[in-house]
Design an enzyme around this catalytic site. Structure first.
Site, PDB file in Angstrom:
ATOM      1  N   GLU A 193       0.753  -1.198  -0.283  1.00 56.43           N
ATOM      2  CA  GLU A 193      -0.252  -0.220   0.055  1.00 56.43           C
ATOM      3  C   GLU A 193       1.034   1.615  -0.012  1.00 56.43           C
ATOM      4  O   GLU A 193       1.257   1.754   1.031  1.00 56.43           O
ATOM      5  CB  GLU A 193      -1.070  -0.130   1.269  1.00 56.43           C
ATOM      6  CG  GLU A 193      -2.154   0.796   0.981  1.00 56.43           C
ATOM      7  CD  GLU A 193      -1.268   2.618   1.533  1.00 56.43           C
ATOM      8  OE1 GLU A 193      -0.977   3.214   0.713  1.00 56.43           O
ATOM      9  OE2 GLU A 193      -1.128   2.420   3.006  1.00 56.43           O
ATOM     10  N   GLU A 202       3.726   8.184  -4.140  1.00 56.59           N
ATOM     11  CA  GLU A 202       4.177   8.042  -3.444  1.00 56.59           C
ATOM     12  C   GLU A 202       5.352   7.071  -4.227  1.00 56.59           C
ATOM     13  O   GLU A 202       5.908   6.151  -3.967  1.00 56.59           O
ATOM     14  CB  GLU A 202       3.595   6.813  -2.004  1.00 56.59           C
ATOM     15  CG  GLU A 202       3.085   8.144  -1.196  1.00 56.59           C
ATOM     16  CD  GLU A 202       2.713   6.965  -0.066  1.00 56.59           C
ATOM     17  OE1 GLU A 202       2.836   5.579   0.077  1.00 56.59           O
ATOM     18  OE2 GLU A 202       1.813   7.137   0.791  1.00 56.59           O
TER      19      GLU A 202
END
Length: 733
Positions: A193, A202
């Site tokens: 995740e 990210e």
């Protein structure tokens, strides 16, 4: 080179600057993980908010794992981990998907493992099945986490849950992991995740690319299975004011032209998606289309670095398209039965759960006043993604962006400011307050030497426009040359010559009379506003006071200082959603996480209720003011900076559950105390500081017969100028 920020953000060196500017939320600019033999170390760039200086702090691996808890608490307590771990809907979805995906012993890789929650889910799932369905019968779980303080915390969690022997922890970035060196063979299953509000920020794409190339078997099982990005066209006056300074300023007649005609692109927001809790402005949004699908990313396949698509969108109503609001939905299993969505609550079947702050919706601003649409009209939305971001273009109305050109005379130079700063500069009431304060000072005496101590281009224009005879020195500590380029571009339109303005690079702490040309400083002013500090706590703008102190010997005896003082305000509030998002953890899907509470600054476990954090209160879900606003401390800028203490009684005026104290600074601009610029909760363009209570308090009235209620709180504060920290204590009165 790759850098790592404490809230798990992997960024390339090209994105280093923007990352360092977002990091005041963390209290740290950035971190870099390095290996030196067998020892691991992290270099943290720690910022001093009062001086603007920074220093590298080295964190080294403790082989015995017995380092004091306080060593890492400050590093992790301001990250988004706690908020994420309190997201029960997220945790349940990952647990259900992992239980379905792992049908026996296999090799599992967890990238960005954090506390090890997904790794523990995978290890447990392996023990619940008898028949292996993966490539071999040897089960293993590799937890890859590059941020050393989190690795230390993860190991504690694994030990508490008796999982330390079941999971191998690698303190490395995933692109540093080598098969045959760090892991025995390629992994059959990827659980990960590494998603932000935009989905890609990210480093999802480069992480998946390297994993598929070097770390995973062909056609691996992945959790999540895929992600879909959705969007919706909206009209919103509020969103329009966050980016279109030119048209907003056109309605203000104060003689100052931040965006002169012909230079419409001189100031703008960065062309990117801006995370925002859009549910908070639901009543100010007009939906102009149904939701539409934009991109789909299959985690089981190697993604491309770049992609483009054109979506035909049919208008469901007439209006101006001011923005594209986007969100994403995860399909966590291959059958499509387990989902998680970051959609706003107005989307039917969004599966919206409790309020959380780690994922929001994203807003992409449409330039200018927007694009007009008539009901049933069709328009194309062109979308493109790179490694870490998604951009949009409305066709055929919206002109192509040509990027930033630093040729000022050509009119293509663009000064990028935050959406909130754009809105402040376009706010007629705010401008009038500052204008009146400056006029009052100039009426008393025309300053021979004026210093703009902060990054306020508005103040620089204002003084240059109103006091042609003054010599103006601008510091622009954050804007630097960009601020000077801007002033040159707009000087003629504002009726002043750059001959009266001098840009000084030297830090004020090192100034002598030679730097001021042997003149005394008659006027020292600031908003205060420091470029790049949008995510900081309100009192960190007291950098102005520190710089005023450094200039003390150069001030004239009757020098005017603006603002004259700062008033630290406090209000007790019900903050149910925010408190729940940072409450202490017990078991998460069966795994004990209580060991992380003190380090992550959880409410209900930490004695002080965790750190004071900056938030836009109006975006914090369910909120309610329970007391009158009181002044708890005063900062007097007529005197050099010094330690300050304050104490106030906060009496409840409404019944409810008090979850925390909200603090901000009101800036008193003039000596008569008649002009005050507030940064409180009713002003949506500033963040406030939130000090959550360790245990919520039932708010009542004085004399109430209900002994479970408290009628007031005593709030005590102390400010330390050596580090810029504000200590906040409270107790029932």
């Amino acid at each position: 080179m790759v850098f790592l920020t404490p809230n798990r953000r992997l960024i390339s060196s090209a994105r280093l600057l923007s990352a360092s500017r977002s990091a005041p939320r963390l209290g740290l600019a950035l971190a870099r993980a390095m290996s030196s033999g067998s020892a691991q170390r992290v270099f943290q760039l720690r910022l001093d908010p009062l001086t603007g200086n920074s220093e590298w702090v080295v964190i080294e691996e403790d082989a015995r794992e017995t380092a004091p808890e306080s060593l890492h608490k400050g590093l992790l307590a301001t990250t988004s981990y706690l908020d994420m771990l309190n997201d029960s809907r997220r945790n349940r979805a990952f647990r259900e998907a992992i239980d379905k995906a792992i049908a026996g012993p296999c090799r599992v890789l967890d990238i960005g493992a954090g506390t090890g929650l997904l790794s523990m889910m995978a290890a447990r799932a392996m023990t619940l099945r008898d028949t292996p369905t993966c490539h071999n019968n040897n089960g293993s779980v590799i937890a890859c986490e590059s941020y050393l303080p989190m690795v230390k915390l993860m190991r504690k969690v694994l030990r508490v849950n008796d999982m330390a022997r079941s999971i191998t922890v690698l303190n490395k970035r995933s692109d540093e992991v080598r098969v045959g060196v760090d892991i025995d063979s390629r992994a059959d299953v990827l659980v990960s995740e590494i998603l932000d509000s935009e989905l890609l920020g990210e480093g999802l794409i480069p992480t998946l690319q390297h994993a598929h190339d070097m770390l995973l078997v062909e056609n691996p099982v992945t959790v999540p299975y895929k992600a879909i990005v959705y969007g919706q066209l909206v009209e919103s006056t509020y969103l329009w004011k966050l980016h279109d300074l030119y048209n907003n300023e056109a309605e203000i007649s104060d003689g100052i032209h931040l965006v002169p005609a012909g230079l419409e692109r001189i100031i703008g927001v960065k062309l990117q998606q801006h995370p925002m809790h859009c549910d908070a402005i639901k009543q100010e949004i007009k939906l102009l289309s149904e939701p539409f699908r934009i991109f789909e990313f299959n985690f089981g396949k190697r993604p491309e670095s770049h992609g483009e698509t054109a979506v035909r969108v049919k208008a469901t109503g007439s209006g101006q398209v001011n923005a594209v609001i986007s969100w994403w939905m995860l399909q966590l299993d291959d059958k499509g039965s387990i989902h998680y969505s970051t959609a706003p609550k107005w989307i039917a079947l969004s599966g919206a759960g409790n309020w959380c702050d780690h994922w929001k919706q994203c807003v992409w601003f449409i330039p200018g006043k927007g694009v007009p649409l008539a009901r049933d009209e069709e328009i194309f939305l062109c979308a493109a993604h790179g490694d870490t971001s998604i951009s949009y273009q409305l066709e055929p109305h919206q002109p192509k962006s040509t990027g930033v050109d630093h040729n000022v005379k050509g009119g293509d130079f663009c000064l990028s400011l935050s959406p909130e700063r754009i809105a402040i500069y376009g706010d007629a009431e705010w401008r009038l307050s500052v204008l009146n304060a400056i006029k009052a000072v100039l009426q008393r005496r025309a300053p021979s030497l004026c210093i703009i101590a902060d990054d306020s281009i508005f103040l620089a224009l204002l003084v240059a426009h109103l006091s042609i005879a003054s010599h103006i020195m601008v510091l622009f500590p954050g804007l630097q040359d960009k601020g000077v380029h801007y002033l040159k571009a707009v000087a003629d339109a504002n009726g002043f010559s750059m001959d009266c303005i001098e840009f000084v690079r030297k830090k004020m702490a090192n100034w002598t009379v030679h730097d001021t040309h042997k003149k005394a400083v008659d006027l020292l002013i600031a908003e205060p506003f420091y470029y790049g500090s949008d995510g900081m706590l309100p009192w960190q703008n007291l950098r102005f006071w520190n710089e005023r102190t450094a200039l003390d010997s150069l001030l004239s005896k009757d020098a005017s200082i603006m603002p004259c003082k700062g008033l630290l305000k406090v209000c007790a509030m019900s903050l149910l959603d925010l408190w729940n998002s940072r409450r202490s953890l017990d078991k998460i899907e069966g795994f004990d996480h209580s060991v992380v509470n003190a380090t992550l600054g959880a409410c209900g476990d930490a004695a002080d209720g965790g750190p004071c954090l900056p938030f836009f209160i109006w975006q914090c879900g369910e909120v309610k003011e329970l007391s009158q606003i009181v002044t708890v401390m005063e900062f007097d800028f007529s005197r050099p900076i010094s330690p300050c203490q304050g104490k106030a009684k906060v009496e409840f005026s409404e019944r409810g559950i008090c979850h925390g104290l909200v603090l901000w600074i009101d800036w008193v601009m003039d000596a008569e105390n008649s002009i005050v610029v507030s940064t409180g909760p009713d002003q949506r363009y500033w963040k406030q500081g939130v000090k959550l209570l360790s245990t919520p308090v039932a708010a009542g009235f004085h004399g109430s017969a209900d002994t479970s209620e408290t009628s007031s709180l005593i709030v005590q504060t102390s400010f330390d100028p050596s580090n810029g920290e504000l200590v906040i204590e409270h107790r029932p009165s």
